[in-house]
Design a protein around this motif. Structure first.
Motif, PDB file in Angstrom:
ATOM      1  N   LEU A  58       0.821  -1.215   0.000  1.00  0.00           N
ATOM      2  CA  LEU A  58       0.000   0.000   0.000  1.00  0.00           C
ATOM      3  C   LEU A  58       0.854   1.264   0.000  1.00  0.00           C
ATOM      4  O   LEU A  58       0.410   2.326  -0.437  1.00  0.00           O
ATOM      5  CB  LEU A  58      -0.939   0.010   1.205  1.00  0.00           C
ATOM      6  CG  LEU A  58      -2.056  -1.038   1.212  1.00  0.00           C
ATOM      7  CD1 LEU A  58      -2.932  -0.874   2.437  1.00  0.00           C
ATOM      8  CD2 LEU A  58      -2.884  -0.936  -0.058  1.00  0.00           C
ATOM      9  N   LYS A  61       1.396   3.346  -3.269  1.00  0.00           N
ATOM     10  CA  LYS A  61       0.431   4.285  -3.859  1.00  0.00           C
ATOM     11  C   LYS A  61       1.040   5.676  -3.978  1.00  0.00           C
ATOM     12  O   LYS A  61       0.695   6.444  -4.886  1.00  0.00           O
ATOM     13  CB  LYS A  61      -0.850   4.329  -3.039  1.00  0.00           C
ATOM     14  CG  LYS A  61      -0.738   4.950  -1.655  1.00  0.00           C
ATOM     15  CD  LYS A  61      -2.089   4.930  -0.954  1.00  0.00           C
ATOM     16  CE  LYS A  61      -2.021   5.663   0.390  1.00  0.00           C
ATOM     17  NZ  LYS A  61      -1.198   4.957   1.377  1.00  0.00           N
ATOM     18  N   GLY A 424      -5.934   3.409  -2.138  1.00  0.00           N
ATOM     19  CA  GLY A 424      -5.031   3.018  -1.066  1.00  0.00           C
ATOM     20  C   GLY A 424      -5.635   3.267   0.302  1.00  0.00           C
ATOM     21  O   GLY A 424      -5.475   2.456   1.225  1.00  0.00           O
ATOM     22  N   THR A 427      -8.289   0.577   0.925  1.00  0.00           N
ATOM     23  CA  THR A 427      -7.658  -0.711   1.200  1.00  0.00           C
ATOM     24  C   THR A 427      -7.014  -0.729   2.581  1.00  0.00           C
ATOM     25  O   THR A 427      -7.117  -1.714   3.329  1.00  0.00           O
ATOM     26  CB  THR A 427      -6.605  -1.024   0.127  1.00  0.00           C
ATOM     27  OG1 THR A 427      -7.184  -0.902  -1.167  1.00  0.00           O
ATOM     28  CG2 THR A 427      -6.068  -2.439   0.289  1.00  0.00           C
ATOM     29  N   ALA A 428      -6.324   0.360   2.932  1.00  0.00           N
ATOM     30  CA  ALA A 428      -5.688   0.432   4.252  1.00  0.00           C
ATOM     31  C   ALA A 428      -6.722   0.351   5.365  1.00  0.00           C
ATOM     32  O   ALA A 428      -6.469  -0.223   6.425  1.00  0.00           O
ATOM     33  CB  ALA A 428      -4.891   1.725   4.369  1.00  0.00           C
TER      34      ALA A 428
END
Length: 485
Positions: A58, A61, A424, A427-428
Motif C-alpha cells: 500500500l 500508492k 489506497g 484498502t488500508a
C-alpha cells in the motif's frame, strides 16, 4: 524553424513545410508510448518493488500518485513554456527530464527517494505529451490533423497491452530497476529525433506566466494529495490532518479568487460557464476517482491475494486494452443512436457495476470469468474516456480550445492521482496489518475497496444528468484531437 535558424511564428494549421515533418508523428507517438508504458509497466511490478524496498504494497500508492500529481501541477504551464521558449527546446527538455528522472528512479534505494524521482519524471511527462500534441496541431493542415492525431493516439492503447506483461517479465526474469532503465535508450533516441525532425514554433508576444496562480494551485493540490495519501496511516494526528485540509482548501480558494481577477490566469476558469464543458470535466473527474484506483488494486488482488505471478497478472489485464481498441469501431454508432447523455449515464452505471462485480473474484474463480470482467470493463472505460474527452470541446470556441485542453488534462491527472490515493485509503482501512500474510483477509479487504470505488462511480452518474438531449451532437471530427486516455 526557418533555414536561418529563426523559430517559426504560429500560423493556424499550416501545411508541412519540410519533408522532415513526415517523421514528426512517429516522434510524438514514441513520446506518448514512452510515457504510457512507464505507468502501466510499473503497476504490475508494485508488489515486487514494495518487497525490494522493504515497505508494504500500500505504500507504493505514493509512487504512483506522485507521478500523476506532478503531471497535474505542471501541465498547465506546458503551453506557456512552448510559446515562450519554442516547441523544440521545450520538447527536448521534457524528454531529457523524463529520461533523467527514469535513471534516478532506477537507482533509488528507498521509497522516499523513489517518490521524489517520480515527481521529476512527471515534470518531464507534463510537458512532453501536451507540447508534442501542440506541435502536431501547428505543423499539419486541418485536413490531415485527424489522421495524424489518430496515429499518435495508438500508443495510448498499445501500452496498456504491453505494459503489464512486460512488467511481469521484467520482475520475474530481470530486476525491477530495468523498468525505469528501459526509458533511457528510448529517451536518447527521442532527443536525436527531436533535433532532426521537430519544427520549432514560438510566439512573438507571450503573456506573462501566472506565477502566483501556479504557486497557489500547485501547493493546494500537492497538499491535498499528501493528506489523502497519509490519511489512515497514523502519521499525523487528527488536528494536524484537519489543519492541512483547511490550508489546502484555503490555497485552492485563493487561486479561485486570483484566477477571476486576471486576464490570462493559469487555468481559465470562465470556461466552466459553458455547460457541456462543465459537465464533461466534472463528470470525468468524479468518474476517474473510481477508475483511477483500479490499476493499483488489480495487481494487489491478483498477486498478493490470489497468488498469481507478475506475468500471469499482466496477462489478465491485457483483455482490457484489447476491448478498449475494439470499442473504437462502434463508438460513433452508439453516440448516433443513444446520444452523449444516454451513453454517459448508462455507461457510468455499467462501470460502477463492473467495479462491484470485481468483488466476485476469489481464490477459485476461473480465469475465464476474470478475463470476461476485464474485457467488458476495458470496453466501457474506453467508451467513457472517449465520450467525456470529446464532449469537452462540444461548445468551446476555437480560440479557447487550448485552455479547455489544459483544464481537462489537469483535472484528469488530478483525479487519477486522487483515485490512487482513495483506493489506497480504502484498502488500508479494510485490510488489517495481519492480512498481508493471509490471502483470504487480503482478498476480503480489497473487495471492500472495490465496492467503495464502484459505489463512488455510481454516484458520479448524477453529474451527467445535467446534460440535455442533443448535447455533443455538434462535435466534429476535426475537434477530436486526442480522445483516448
Amino acid at each position: 524553424m526557418s533555414s536561418s535558424g529563426t523559430p517559426l511564428p504560429f500560423t493556424e494549421n499550416p501545411a508541412p513545410a519540410h519533408p522532415a515533418t513526415r517523421m514528426l508523428p512517429w516522434l510524438v507517438a514514441v513520446a506518448f508510448f514512452m510515457e504510457s508504458l512507464d505507468t502501466t509497466i510499473l503497476n504490475t511490478a508494485v508488489p515486487a518493488v514494495a518487497a525490494a524496498l522493504h515497505v508494504g504494497p500500500l505504500a507504493m500508492k505514493a509512487v504512483l500518485a506522485s507521478y500523476t500529481l506532478s503531471l497535474a501541477v505542471f501541465i498547465p504551464i506546458s503551453g506557456w513554456m512552448a510559446d515562450r521558449f519554442g516547441t523544440r527546446r521545450v520538447f527536448a527538455s521534457a524528454i531529457g527530464l523524463f529520461t533523467f528522472g527514469s535513471l534516478l528512479c532506477g537507482l533509488c534505494s528507498n521509497i522516499h527517494l523513489l517518490v521524489a524521482c517520480r515527481v521529476i519524471q512527471g515534470m518531464g511527462g507534463a510537458m512532453m505529451v501536451p507540447v508534442g500534441r501542440l506541435t502536431l496541431v501547428r505543423s499539419f493542415a486541418k485536413a490531415d490533423l485527424l489522421r495524424v492525431m489518430s496515429f499518435v493516439s495508438v500508443p495510448a492503447l498499445v501500452a496498456p497491452m504491453l505494459g503489464p506483461v512486460a512488467g511481469g517479465l521484467i520482475v520475474d526474469y530481470a530486476h525491477w530497476r530495468v523498468i525505469f532503465f528501459l526509458n533511457i535508450p528510448i529517451g536518447l533516441l527521442g532527443l536525436i529525433m527531436v533535433y532532426l525532425h521537430l519544427p520549432d514554433f514560438q510566439e512573438k508576444d507571450v503573456h506573462p506566466l501566472d506565477f502566483v496562480g501556479l504557486v497557489l494551485f500547485g501547493s493546494g493540490i500537492a497538499l491535498l494529495s499528501y493528506v489523502l495519501e497519509v490519511f489512515g496511516e497514523h502519521q499525523l494526528s487528527g488536528g494536524e490532518m484537519t489543519g492541512l485540509l483547511v490550508l489546502s482548501a484555503a490555497l485552492l480558494a485563493a487561486y479561485w479568487v486570483h484566477a477571476h481577477q486576471l486576464q490570462f490566469p493559469l487555468l481559465n476558469l470562465h470556461l466552466f460557464d459553458v455547460r457541456t464543458f462543465r459537465v464533461a470535466v466534472n463528470g470525468s473527474f468524479f468518474t476517474r476517482l473510481g477508475i483511477g484506483g483500479v490499476p493499483f488494486l488489480l495487481p494487489l488482488l491478483y498477486q498478493t491475494g490470489l497468488g498469481y505471478t507478475p506475468v500471469q497478472s499482466g496477462l489478465l489485464i491485457v483483455p482490457q486494452a484489447v476491448a478498449a481498441m475494439g470499442m473504437k469501431a462502434i463508438l460513433r454508432k452508439l453516440l448516433a443512436v443513444i446520444g452523449y447523455k444516454g451513453v454517459l449515464i448508462s455507461n457510468t452505471l455499467a462501470i460502477g457495476s463492473l467495479l462491484i462485480l470485481l468483488t466476485s473474484i476469489r481464490l477459485h474463480t476461473s480465469a475465464v470469468q476474470i478475463v470476461a470482467i476485464a474485457f467488458f470493463y476495458g470496453a466501457c472505460t474506453s467508451l467513457q474516456y472517449t465520450t467525456m474527452n470529446t464532449l469537452v470541446y462540444a461548445d468551446v470556441e476555437e480560440k479557447d480550445a487550448s485552455g479547455a485542453s489544459s483544464i481537462a488534462s489537469t483535472m484528469q491527472q488530478m483525479s487519477i492521482s486522487f483515485g490512487v490515493a482513495f483506493a489506497g485509503l480504502a484498502t488500508a482501512f479494510f485490510v488489517p496489518g495481519a492480512a498481508y500474510s493471509t490471502s483470504a483477509l487480503m482478498i476480503a479487504g480489497i473487495h471492500k475497496a472495490f465496492f467503495c470505488l464502484g459505489a463512488l462511480t455510481l454516484v458520479s452518474t448524477a453529474v451527467f444528468a445535467g446534460l440535455q438531449r442533443g448535447d455533443g451532437d455538434n462535435v466534429r471530427e476535426h475537434k477530436i484531437l486526442h480522445p483516448d486516455g
